[in-house]
Design a protein around this motif. Sequence first.
Motif, short mmCIF file in Angstrom:
data_model
loop_
_atom_site.label_atom_id
_atom_site.label_comp_id
_atom_site.label_asym_id
_atom_site.label_seq_id
_atom_site.Cartn_x
_atom_site.Cartn_y
_atom_site.Cartn_z
N HIS A 1 0.11 11.87 -8.39
CA HIS A 1 -0.50 10.70 -9.01
C HIS A 1 -1.78 10.34 -8.27
CE1 HIS A 1 0.79 7.88 -5.86
NE2 HIS A 1 1.84 8.67 -5.78
N PRO A 2 -2.74 9.79 -8.98
CA PRO A 2 -4.07 9.56 -8.41
C PRO A 2 -4.28 8.17 -7.80
CG PRO A 2 -4.15 9.17 -10.75
CD PRO A 2 -2.73 9.58 -10.41
N VAL A 3 -3.24 7.57 -7.22
CA VAL A 3 -3.36 6.21 -6.69
C VAL A 3 -3.14 6.23 -5.18
CG1 VAL A 3 -2.44 3.88 -6.78
CG2 VAL A 3 -2.53 5.24 -8.86
N ILE A 4 -4.09 5.65 -4.45
CA ILE A 4 -3.99 5.52 -3.00
C ILE A 4 -4.18 4.05 -2.65
CG2 ILE A 4 -4.99 6.17 -0.78
CD1 ILE A 4 -3.77 8.53 -2.26
N ALA B 1 0.83 -1.21 0.00
CA ALA B 1 0.00 0.00 0.00
C ALA B 1 0.87 1.26 0.00
CB ALA B 1 -0.93 -0.01 1.21
N GLU B 2 1.92 1.26 0.81
CA GLU B 2 2.81 2.43 0.87
C GLU B 2 3.56 2.64 -0.43
OE1 GLU B 2 5.29 1.94 4.31
OE2 GLU B 2 3.74 2.69 5.66
N VAL B 3 4.01 1.55 -1.04
CA VAL B 3 4.72 1.68 -2.32
C VAL B 3 3.81 2.29 -3.37
CG1 VAL B 3 5.73 0.36 -4.22
CG2 VAL B 3 6.41 -0.14 -1.88
N GLN C 1 4.65 6.29 -4.75
CA GLN C 1 5.48 6.12 -5.94
C GLN C 1 5.86 7.48 -6.51
OE1 GLN C 1 3.39 4.08 -9.08
NE2 GLN C 1 1.45 4.93 -8.41
N GLY C 2 7.05 7.58 -6.99
CA GLY C 2 7.55 8.83 -7.56
C GLY C 2 8.23 9.72 -6.54
N GLY C 3 8.25 9.31 -5.27
CA GLY C 3 8.96 10.07 -4.24
C GLY C 3 8.44 11.48 -4.05
N GLY C 4 7.18 11.72 -4.34
CA GLY C 4 6.60 13.05 -4.15
C GLY C 4 6.84 14.00 -5.31
#
Length: 69
Positions: free
Chosen positions: A50-53, A37-39, A43-46
């Motif tokens: 991105h629209p994924v949770i 879930a955290e990955v 993703q992208g390191g901030g």
Amino acid sequence: MKTLVFALMVEIWVNGNIESTTEYGVWADLRHCIWFAEVLSTQGGGKYDHPVIGYCLPVWRNADETEIY
């Protein structure tokens, strides 16, 4: 017999609204579910919006009918 497991839920957001919520597997160990879930959520390191949770929910599942990781 049902077992308490943790389902990885993934939400896709579009224009500030939830477009879809999908379950992508269940884990016996909460730590493993949280890692995935955290990955997904970071993703992208901030660097990107991105629209994924991703998050984990406790659910009861029959081990004979469901693949548990």
